[in-house]
Write a protein that holds these residues in place. Structure first.
Motif, mmCIF file in Angstrom:
data_model
loop_
_atom_site.group_PDB
_atom_site.id
_atom_site.type_symbol
_atom_site.label_atom_id
_atom_site.label_comp_id
_atom_site.label_asym_id
_atom_site.label_seq_id
_atom_site.Cartn_x
_atom_site.Cartn_y
_atom_site.Cartn_z
ATOM 1 N N VAL A 419 1.085 -1.507 -0.282
ATOM 2 C CA VAL A 419 -0.220 0.308 -0.266
ATOM 3 C C VAL A 419 1.533 1.535 0.189
ATOM 4 O O VAL A 419 0.094 2.240 -1.108
ATOM 5 N N PRO A 420 1.841 1.008 0.809
ATOM 6 C CA PRO A 420 3.030 2.426 0.823
ATOM 7 C C PRO A 420 3.192 2.606 -0.429
ATOM 8 O O PRO A 420 3.362 4.247 -0.971
ATOM 9 N N MET A 423 0.633 4.295 -3.097
ATOM 10 C CA MET A 423 0.539 5.258 -2.751
ATOM 11 C C MET A 423 1.791 6.388 -3.765
ATOM 12 O O MET A 423 1.538 7.759 -3.806
ATOM 13 N N THR A 427 1.240 9.096 -6.211
ATOM 14 C CA THR A 427 1.495 9.971 -5.754
ATOM 15 C C THR A 427 2.277 11.478 -6.657
ATOM 16 O O THR A 427 2.543 11.961 -6.981
ATOM 17 N N ALA A 449 5.384 10.812 0.067
ATOM 18 C CA ALA A 449 4.124 9.888 0.498
ATOM 19 C C ALA A 449 4.126 7.638 1.247
ATOM 20 O O ALA A 449 3.037 7.534 1.732
ATOM 21 N N THR A 453 1.796 7.175 4.487
ATOM 22 C CA THR A 453 0.707 6.168 3.885
ATOM 23 C C THR A 453 1.410 4.868 5.526
ATOM 24 O O THR A 453 0.188 4.153 6.034
ATOM 25 N N ALA A 456 1.433 5.936 8.818
ATOM 26 C CA ALA A 456 -0.754 5.778 8.722
ATOM 27 C C ALA A 456 -0.885 4.294 9.228
ATOM 28 O O ALA A 456 -1.811 4.164 10.528
ATOM 29 N N GLY A 457 -0.524 3.489 8.646
ATOM 30 C CA GLY A 457 -0.956 1.729 8.782
ATOM 31 C C GLY A 457 -0.325 1.306 10.495
ATOM 32 O O GLY A 457 -0.951 0.511 10.858
#
Length: 643
Positions: A419-420, A423, A427, A449, A453, A456-457
């Motif tokens: 996911v990172p 992202m 971006t 980004a 990410t 945040a995860g």
């Protein structure tokens, strides 16, 4: 009277620091009680506090018979900046240095560590105090007299009277600088303490975190001050003194990473980084206070240069002799996988040290080029942008990978990066199509980004948990990582998308940058007791049709015979509008104005705050179990005589 008392306090402080070092050495060698050594440490702090109080009293009373007050005080200076004048001059700043150093020593003396390790650590700290007391008493005494006594003084440098951050930035910066003496002292004490030195790193880490957080906040406030006061519209110019603050920050950051986890694998790294961080502080002190470099942040020429340089050389030699004579044994363990947290931590440490080396070369090269080549060569921002910036982006990428590697299963770790990575690619694609900012900025946006990410995860996984499986220390590290990523976005955005123009405009004419314009309405001149102020009345028109009159100014300070700019900054959610008055025609019919639009600068200040807060939270978390952990610390192969 105040001058005599101040000189006496410095002399007594030097005696106390010397006696304290001897008392702690006695404790280390003969295991005597620590009571008298602790009292000596407190007495040393008290003399530094008395010296600071006496100089502040002289400044507030406008006692111009004291040389420092005659050179840096003034009757027209506002009360706040009269107080901050203590650290506006070289000699007074050394008193603040002594006060902060004494505070660290007093706090350290009250902690409980293995006896010999603690005592030898205090010997090192007290010896450093002894040197700076001697420096202040004999080479930079602020309490010297002047004759004849002037009726008034020029006040501090006018640039130091323009922003309230002046009251916080230097003390925070000093707290960061001087706090690094504690890990340095632990690293030197460990070989001397024998078996008791095995847990030095665990004892030093909370102090390193506190110093790192203070240094981060101090550097951030310094960038804010530069942005708000100097009028050039930037926040970092790769100035030698700015670099001098960045260097120990880089090595201390590397230390905090290599000291985490299975730190015994990196024992030599930890010692080198702990020593290098404070040695770079001493080098920065030499650059700032010797007149060796020209900088708006540096003090003027002084006789301290040779003394400070000699102490730097002595500290390097002593550090090498105490820590380099015994190569640490390699920890015996299974090979470390390439895709592992330990590998990522080591890679980040190597990258940070490489950046520090690049910055150090650029900082000292002008000093060496003159004597060696006959011509003093300057190193401009382009050098750092081509060398340090790509390395910094790589650090961001590795920083984003590291949290995912906390899990041992490689497949799970790779899944956490999907996911990172997605992202980051999205971006890069969106920003590249919309704005085309250039490869360095585009890479920085993607790396930021990736980090944000991933952070945040990780936070989403950890915060909802209950019970003892949560790791607040890791959460603090994630907060700091998020702050660094925001700083990267702010730097990349302001560098890639910032626009500016400078032009001389007559009354009624306008200067436009992007969708912002300023129109000269008129010029006002006013005289005061301290000089003259020339202010341009400009009608500022921003996107959406909003209008307002702004008044950037030029202020002439007669006492210092210097003129400074007072820019106007309109801060918005996504960008700043920055207006500077450069010059005014004698007939007031025209003015030279600089207009700049700086996107995303606010993320710099938000990111710096988050980074410092993360370091402070980690320090609190790490310090909480210190007493139990230090006594029962696992073996550390760096301690000489441990086997």
């Amino acid at each position: 009277m105040l001058g005599d008392l101040g000189t006496a306090s410095l002399t007594v402080g030097l005696l106390c620091a010397t006696l304290t070092a001897l008392l702690w050495l006695r404790v280390a060698l003969f295991a005597t009680p620590t009571r008298w050594a602790r009292l000596g440490t407190v007495a040393t702090l008290a003399t530094a506090a008395v010296a600071c109080a006496l100089l502040e009293t002289a400044l507030l009373r406008h006692d111009f018979s004291v040389r420092f007050v005659a050179e840096n005080g003034g009757r027209q200076v506002p009360l706040y900046y009269t107080v901050t004048s203590l650290w506006a001059g070289l000699e007074g700043s050394l008193l603040l240095w002594l006060l902060v150093l004494g505070g660290y020593a007093a706090l350290l003396s009250r902690r409980r560590y293995p006896a010999r390790l603690h005592a030898f650590t205090m010997v090192v700290v007290s010896t450093v105090s002894m040197f700076f007391f001697a420096l202040s008493a004999f080479a930079a005494n602020p309490f010297g007299g002047v004759s004849p006594v002037p009726m008034d003084g020029p006040g501090p440098n006018p640039l130091l009277q323009q922003h309230p951050a002046m009251g916080v930035h230097p003390p925070l910066l000093y707290a960061g600088y001087i706090g690094l003496v504690v890990p340095f002292a632990f690293a030197l004490a460990a070989p001397l303490a024998g078996r008791e030195g095995r847990g030095w790193l665990r004892a030093a880490r909370p102090w390193a975190l506190v110093a790192w957080a203070a240094l981060t906040a101090g550097i951030g406030l310094g960038a804010w001050w530069s942005y708000a006061v100097l009028g050039w519209g930037g926040y970092w110019a790769w100035d030698p003194v700015e670099n001098a603050s960045l260097l120990p920050w880089l090595t201390a950051t590397a230390l905090l990473h290599t000291a985490a986890g299975r730190s015994a694998d990196r024992a030599a790294w930890n010692v080198v980084l702990a020593c290098a961080s404070f040695l770079l502080v001493l080098l920065g002190t030499f650059l700032t206070r010797s007149g060796a470099v020209s900088s708006v942040h540096a003090f003027t020429d002084s006789p301290l240069g040779p003394v400070l340089f000699g102490f730097v050389v002595l500290a390097v030699v002593v550090s090498t002799l105490l820590t380099g004579w015994r190569v640490p044994e390699r920890a015996r363990h299974a090979g470390t996988p390439l895709l592992s947290r330990n590998t990522a931590v080591l890679a980040n440490g190597v990258l940070l040290v490489t950046i520090a080396a690049v910055v150090l070369i650029g900082t000292i090269f002008p000093l060496l080029s003159g004597p060696l080549g006959g011509v003093r060569t300057s190193v401009g921002p382009a050098y750092y942008q081509r060398t340090a910036v790509p390395l910094a982006v790589t650090v961001l990428l590795v920083m984003g990978v590291t949290p995912a590697l906390w899990v041992r299963d490689r497949t799970s770790a790779l899944r956490r990066l999907v996911v990172p990575a997605g992202m980051a690619l999205a971006t890069v694609a969106v920003v590249g199509l919309l704005g085309r900012p250039g490869l360095p900025a585009l890479t920085a946006f993607g790396a930021a980004a990736f980090v944000l990410t991933g952070v945040a995860g990780e936070l989403a996984d950890r915060l909802p948990r209950s019970g003892g499986n949560r790791r607040p220390g890791r959460a603090a590290g994630l907060v700091a990582h998020a702050g660094i990523a925001l700083v990267a976005v702010g730097v990349a955005g302001s560098s890639a998308y910032g626009r500016d123009a400078e032009r001389t405009i007559r009354t009624g004419e306008a200067l436009r940058v992007a969708d912002v314009s300023v129109r000269l309405v008129g010029v006002d001149r006013s005289a005061g007791s301290g000089g003259m102020t020339v202010r341009a009345r400009l009608r500022l028109t921003e996107a959406g049709g909003g209008e307002r009159v702004v008044g950037p100014a030029l202020r002439y300070h007669a006492a210092r015979d210097t003129a400074i700019t007072a820019p106007v900054i309109r801060t918005g959610l996504l960008r700043d509008t920055y207006v500077t008055l450069i010059a005014v025609a004698p007939d007031s019919g025209s003015a030279t104005v600089r207009l700049a639009v700086n996107p995303l600068v606010g993320l710099l200040w938000a990111g710096g705050t988050l980074t410092a807060a993360g370091g402070l939270l980690a320090a609190v978390r790490t310090a909480r179990p210190r007493r139990r952990d230090v006594v029962a610390a696992p073996p550390d192969p760096i301690a000489a005589g441990a086997r």
